[in-house]
Design an enzyme around this catalytic site. Structure first.
Site, PDB file in Angstrom:
ATOM      1  N   HIS A   1      15.522   1.858  19.525  1.00  7.74           N
ATOM      2  CA  HIS A   1      15.623   1.787  18.077  1.00  7.74           C
ATOM      3  C   HIS A   1      15.271   3.154  17.486  1.00  7.74           C
ATOM      4  O   HIS A   1      14.462   3.889  18.066  1.00  7.74           O
ATOM      5  CB  HIS A   1      14.658   0.733  17.519  1.00  7.74           C
ATOM      6  CG  HIS A   1      15.072  -0.665  17.809  1.00  7.74           C
ATOM      7  ND1 HIS A   1      14.220  -1.735  17.718  1.00  7.74           N
ATOM      8  CD2 HIS A   1      16.274  -1.188  18.198  1.00  7.74           C
ATOM      9  CE1 HIS A   1      14.853  -2.849  18.030  1.00  7.74           C
ATOM     10  NE2 HIS A   1      16.103  -2.547  18.332  1.00  7.74           N
TER      11      HIS A   1
ATOM     12  N   ARG B   1      20.306  -3.386  26.091  1.00  9.18           N
ATOM     13  CA  ARG B   1      21.340  -4.245  25.539  1.00  9.18           C
ATOM     14  C   ARG B   1      22.347  -4.610  26.635  1.00  9.18           C
ATOM     15  O   ARG B   1      22.570  -3.855  27.570  1.00  9.18           O
ATOM     16  CB  ARG B   1      22.072  -3.544  24.392  1.00  9.18           C
ATOM     17  CG  ARG B   1      21.197  -3.240  23.185  1.00  9.18           C
ATOM     18  CD  ARG B   1      21.987  -2.522  22.109  1.00  9.18           C
ATOM     19  NE  ARG B   1      21.168  -2.255  20.928  1.00  9.18           N
ATOM     20  CZ  ARG B   1      20.456  -1.148  20.749  1.00  9.18           C
ATOM     21  NH1 ARG B   1      20.473  -0.188  21.679  1.00  9.18           N
ATOM     22  NH2 ARG B   1      19.738  -0.971  19.664  1.00  9.18           N
TER      23      ARG B   1
ATOM     24  N   HIS C   1      20.272 -11.509  24.632  1.00  3.04           N
ATOM     25  CA  HIS C   1      19.613 -10.637  23.656  1.00  3.04           C
ATOM     26  C   HIS C   1      18.171 -11.063  23.395  1.00  3.04           C
ATOM     27  O   HIS C   1      17.335 -10.243  23.011  1.00  3.04           O
ATOM     28  CB  HIS C   1      20.397 -10.614  22.336  1.00  3.04           C
ATOM     29  CG  HIS C   1      19.956  -9.535  21.400  1.00  3.04           C
ATOM     30  ND1 HIS C   1      20.294  -8.203  21.583  1.00  3.04           N
ATOM     31  CD2 HIS C   1      19.163  -9.571  20.307  1.00  3.04           C
ATOM     32  CE1 HIS C   1      19.740  -7.475  20.622  1.00  3.04           C
ATOM     33  NE2 HIS C   1      19.056  -8.281  19.838  1.00  3.04           N
TER      34      HIS C   1
ATOM     35  N   TYR D   1       9.937  16.200  13.543  1.00  3.02           N
ATOM     36  CA  TYR D   1       8.676  16.718  14.076  1.00  3.02           C
ATOM     37  C   TYR D   1       8.273  16.055  15.388  1.00  3.02           C
ATOM     38  O   TYR D   1       7.689  16.689  16.248  1.00  3.02           O
ATOM     39  CB  TYR D   1       7.555  16.529  13.038  1.00  3.02           C
ATOM     40  CG  TYR D   1       7.602  17.539  11.919  1.00  3.02           C
ATOM     41  CD1 TYR D   1       6.931  18.754  12.021  1.00  3.02           C
ATOM     42  CD2 TYR D   1       8.344  17.289  10.765  1.00  3.02           C
ATOM     43  CE1 TYR D   1       6.992  19.693  10.998  1.00  3.02           C
ATOM     44  CE2 TYR D   1       8.398  18.220   9.736  1.00  3.02           C
ATOM     45  CZ  TYR D   1       7.720  19.417   9.864  1.00  3.02           C
ATOM     46  OH  TYR D   1       7.780  20.346   8.849  1.00  3.02           O
TER      47      TYR D   1
ATOM     48  N   ARG E   1      15.272  -9.037  24.856  1.00  2.00           N
ATOM     49  CA  ARG E   1      14.754  -7.886  24.104  1.00  2.00           C
ATOM     50  C   ARG E   1      13.709  -8.335  23.086  1.00  2.00           C
ATOM     51  O   ARG E   1      12.682  -7.677  22.906  1.00  2.00           O
ATOM     52  CB  ARG E   1      15.905  -7.144  23.411  1.00  2.00           C
ATOM     53  CG  ARG E   1      16.738  -6.332  24.376  1.00  2.00           C
ATOM     54  CD  ARG E   1      18.032  -5.834  23.777  1.00  2.00           C
ATOM     55  NE  ARG E   1      17.907  -5.060  22.559  1.00  2.00           N
ATOM     56  CZ  ARG E   1      17.626  -3.759  22.491  1.00  2.00           C
ATOM     57  NH1 ARG E   1      17.416  -3.068  23.605  1.00  2.00           N
ATOM     58  NH2 ARG E   1      17.558  -3.142  21.322  1.00  2.00           N
TER      59      ARG E   1
ATOM     60  N   LYS F   1      24.232   2.629  20.856  1.00  3.44           N
ATOM     61  CA  LYS F   1      24.452   2.154  19.491  1.00  3.44           C
ATOM     62  C   LYS F   1      23.972   3.184  18.473  1.00  3.44           C
ATOM     63  O   LYS F   1      24.575   3.359  17.414  1.00  3.44           O
ATOM     64  CB  LYS F   1      23.700   0.828  19.292  1.00  3.44           C
ATOM     65  CG  LYS F   1      23.924   0.168  17.956  1.00  3.44           C
ATOM     66  CD  LYS F   1      23.184  -1.163  17.901  1.00  3.44           C
ATOM     67  CE  LYS F   1      23.390  -1.839  16.550  1.00  3.44           C
ATOM     68  NZ  LYS F   1      22.654  -3.135  16.482  1.00  3.44           N
TER      69      LYS F   1
END
Length: 200
Positions: free
Chosen positions: A153, A26, A127, A163, A130, A53
């Protein structure tokens, strides 16, 4: 062609834009990047949770292209920032956008449509790099989770994350190296892409 054009431009904001493209990071993460976050021995950029973020530490594998870009940058005495303003502070949030607008203006003067979203016909913005990266990973057949991790993300449910704690750093390293090759305009097809029928 976009990469070739931005490479011709001078200025720290242009280099920041290239760094953003190569790392799929970002704009704020790039502008706030400091030298102490870079480990050149392991070719890794580690961004603290406080700067993310998602509020989670994020490691970014750095391709040879990124290391070369960093090695060519001047260091401003007294400034911790990799991409610092003339006075040593953080670049403004409009600096990278201004580079994109300058590229688009140059394209228009040359009689070309420039770098636009084919669906909306809107001019490219930082942006969008991305989004382009995410589309490229899908088309090349890279695993979804690996691509999403590269974009920092949050992947999977809370139970899944409990896990599966690996950030797939070394697997992502190969993916980011291939992405850098693609940005340069060369062929870089993930071996699994042909097996999955994503490419001929």
């Amino acid at each position: 062609r976009w990469w070739a054009e931005v490479s011709k431009l001078e200025g720290i904001a242009s280099r920041a834009l290239q760094f953003a493209a190569l790392t799929a990071a970002r704009s704020g993460e790039v502008r706030g990047a400091v030298w102490e976050e870079i480990d050149q021995e392991t070719a890794t950029w580690t961004i603290s949770a406080a700067r993310m973020k998602s509020s989670r530490e994020h490691r970014v594998p750095l391709s040879a292209e990124v290391i070369e870009l960093l090695s060519d940058l001047p260091r401003i005495e007294g400034s911790p920032y990799i991409f610092s303003s003339a006075r040593g502070g953080m670049l403004s949030d409009m600096s990278m956008s201004a580079v994109m607008k300058r590229l688009q203006k140059t394209e228009g003067k040359a009689g070309r449509s420039g770098f636009v979203d084919p669906r909306t016909n809107r001019s490219a913005v930082p942006h969008g790099l991305r989004s382009t990266f995410r589309q490229w990973t899908a088309e090349q057949g890279y695993p979804r989770d690996m691509a999403e991790l590269a974009l920092a993300h949050v992947v999977g449910s809370e139970v899944e994350r409990a896990y599966q704690r690996s950030d797939m750093l070394e697997r992502r390293r190969k993916m980011m190296a291939a992405w850098a090759v693609f940005l340069r305009g060369e062929s870089a097809v993930h071996p699994g892409a042909r097996r999955l029928g994503v490419v001929e």
